[in-house]
Scaffold this active site. Structure first.
Site, PDB file in Angstrom:
ATOM      1  N   CYS A  65      31.120  32.075  31.359  1.00 52.52           N
ATOM      2  CA  CYS A  65      31.858  31.675  32.555  1.00 52.52           C
ATOM      3  C   CYS A  65      30.983  30.995  33.605  1.00 52.52           C
ATOM      4  O   CYS A  65      31.487  30.423  34.567  1.00 52.52           O
ATOM      5  CB  CYS A  65      32.574  32.878  33.166  1.00 52.52           C
ATOM      6  SG  CYS A  65      31.456  34.181  33.736  1.00 52.52           S
ATOM      7  N   HIS A 102      30.231  40.944  49.756  1.00 51.45           N
ATOM      8  CA  HIS A 102      31.071  40.471  48.653  1.00 51.45           C
ATOM      9  C   HIS A 102      30.138  40.123  47.503  1.00 51.45           C
ATOM     10  O   HIS A 102      29.154  39.400  47.678  1.00 51.45           O
ATOM     11  CB  HIS A 102      31.859  39.228  49.089  1.00 51.45           C
ATOM     12  CG  HIS A 102      32.522  38.518  47.960  1.00 51.45           C
ATOM     13  ND1 HIS A 102      33.670  38.987  47.358  1.00 51.45           N
ATOM     14  CD2 HIS A 102      32.195  37.369  47.323  1.00 51.45           C
ATOM     15  CE1 HIS A 102      34.029  38.151  46.395  1.00 51.45           C
ATOM     16  NE2 HIS A 102      33.143  37.158  46.349  1.00 51.45           N
ATOM     17  N   HIS A 105      33.966  39.503  41.333  1.00 47.44           N
ATOM     18  CA  HIS A 105      35.223  40.109  40.878  1.00 47.44           C
ATOM     19  C   HIS A 105      35.007  40.818  39.546  1.00 47.44           C
ATOM     20  O   HIS A 105      34.051  40.501  38.822  1.00 47.44           O
ATOM     21  CB  HIS A 105      36.307  39.040  40.727  1.00 47.44           C
ATOM     22  CG  HIS A 105      36.698  38.432  42.031  1.00 47.44           C
ATOM     23  ND1 HIS A 105      36.030  37.365  42.579  1.00 47.44           N
ATOM     24  CD2 HIS A 105      37.669  38.767  42.919  1.00 47.44           C
ATOM     25  CE1 HIS A 105      36.580  37.056  43.747  1.00 47.44           C
ATOM     26  NE2 HIS A 105      37.575  37.889  43.978  1.00 47.44           N
ATOM     27  N   ASP A 109      38.392  41.862  30.691  1.00 50.94           N
ATOM     28  CA  ASP A 109      38.205  41.095  29.451  1.00 50.94           C
ATOM     29  C   ASP A 109      36.753  41.121  28.968  1.00 50.94           C
ATOM     30  O   ASP A 109      36.281  40.196  28.331  1.00 50.94           O
ATOM     31  CB  ASP A 109      38.663  39.648  29.651  1.00 50.94           C
ATOM     32  CG  ASP A 109      37.899  38.916  30.753  1.00 50.94           C
ATOM     33  OD1 ASP A 109      36.979  39.513  31.356  1.00 50.94           O
ATOM     34  OD2 ASP A 109      38.222  37.754  31.018  1.00 50.94           O
ATOM     35  N   ARG A 117      34.407  43.053  32.743  1.00 49.66           N
ATOM     36  CA  ARG A 117      33.477  41.953  33.030  1.00 49.66           C
ATOM     37  C   ARG A 117      33.315  41.855  34.529  1.00 49.66           C
ATOM     38  O   ARG A 117      34.189  41.363  35.233  1.00 49.66           O
ATOM     39  CB  ARG A 117      34.002  40.627  32.472  1.00 49.66           C
ATOM     40  CG  ARG A 117      33.151  39.420  32.893  1.00 49.66           C
ATOM     41  CD  ARG A 117      33.600  38.131  32.211  1.00 49.66           C
ATOM     42  NE  ARG A 117      34.988  37.827  32.418  1.00 49.66           N
ATOM     43  CZ  ARG A 117      35.451  36.924  33.312  1.00 49.66           C
ATOM     44  NH1 ARG A 117      34.622  36.242  34.066  1.00 49.66           N
ATOM     45  NH2 ARG A 117      36.749  36.694  33.412  1.00 49.66           N
ATOM     46  N   CYS A 119      31.981  39.914  37.116  1.00 50.03           N
ATOM     47  CA  CYS A 119      31.589  38.510  37.276  1.00 50.03           C
ATOM     48  C   CYS A 119      31.025  38.372  38.697  1.00 50.03           C
ATOM     49  O   CYS A 119      31.779  38.384  39.669  1.00 50.03           O
ATOM     50  CB  CYS A 119      32.820  37.640  37.058  1.00 50.03           C
ATOM     51  SG  CYS A 119      32.482  35.888  37.070  1.00 50.03           S
TER      52      CYS A 119
END
Length: 131
Positions: A65, A102, A105, A109, A117, A119
């Site tokens: 990704c 932050h 996310h 999956d 995951r 990410c």
């Protein structure tokens, strides 16, 4: 766990403009541009805001990704997950529980054993190589 609170001025003095955008304004770095998306060294990924150890290299995997991806945090109690409905999507935001940075996310999956995951933006992390 002691909560870290700083003023906007203090955060801006500590972080680069890009790190500030991601961690304090819930921004996202472009895919395949972050400093850690393809790092394979052994070590610990810490919060850029407070140094809290968040992810270990042995949980990192190539999700394809363009962002560093992990199947589990080091300590789930140091991660806060909140519903994010920005950009017309329904996602789960991942936040450092110590300093409210932050991070990215989490998606359902990922690979075994968790199927998750995480990410995470490279700009929200500081890598500490294994000694």
């Amino acid at each position: 766990m002691e909560k870290i609170r700083k003023s906007e001025t203090e955060w801006r003095a500590q972080l680069t403009p890009e790190e500030y955008y991601v961690t304090r304004e819930k921004g996202t770095e472009r895919a395949f541009t972050g400093r850690y998306w393809n790092t394979t060294e052994a070590g610990i990924y810490r919060c850029v805001g407070c140094g809290t150890p968040l992810f270990a290299s042995d949980t990192k995997f190539d999700a394809g990704c363009g962002w560093p991806s992990y199947f589990a945090p080091i300590n789930p109690e140091l991660i806060l997950e909140e519903t994010d409905t920005s950009h017309g999507m329904l996602r789960t935001e991942v936040i450092c529980k110590v300093c409210d940075s932050h991070l990215g996310h989490v998606f359902p999956d990922g690979p075994p054993p968790t199927g998750l995951r995480y990410c995470i933006n490279s700009l929200s992390l500081k890598f500490e190589p294994e000694k």
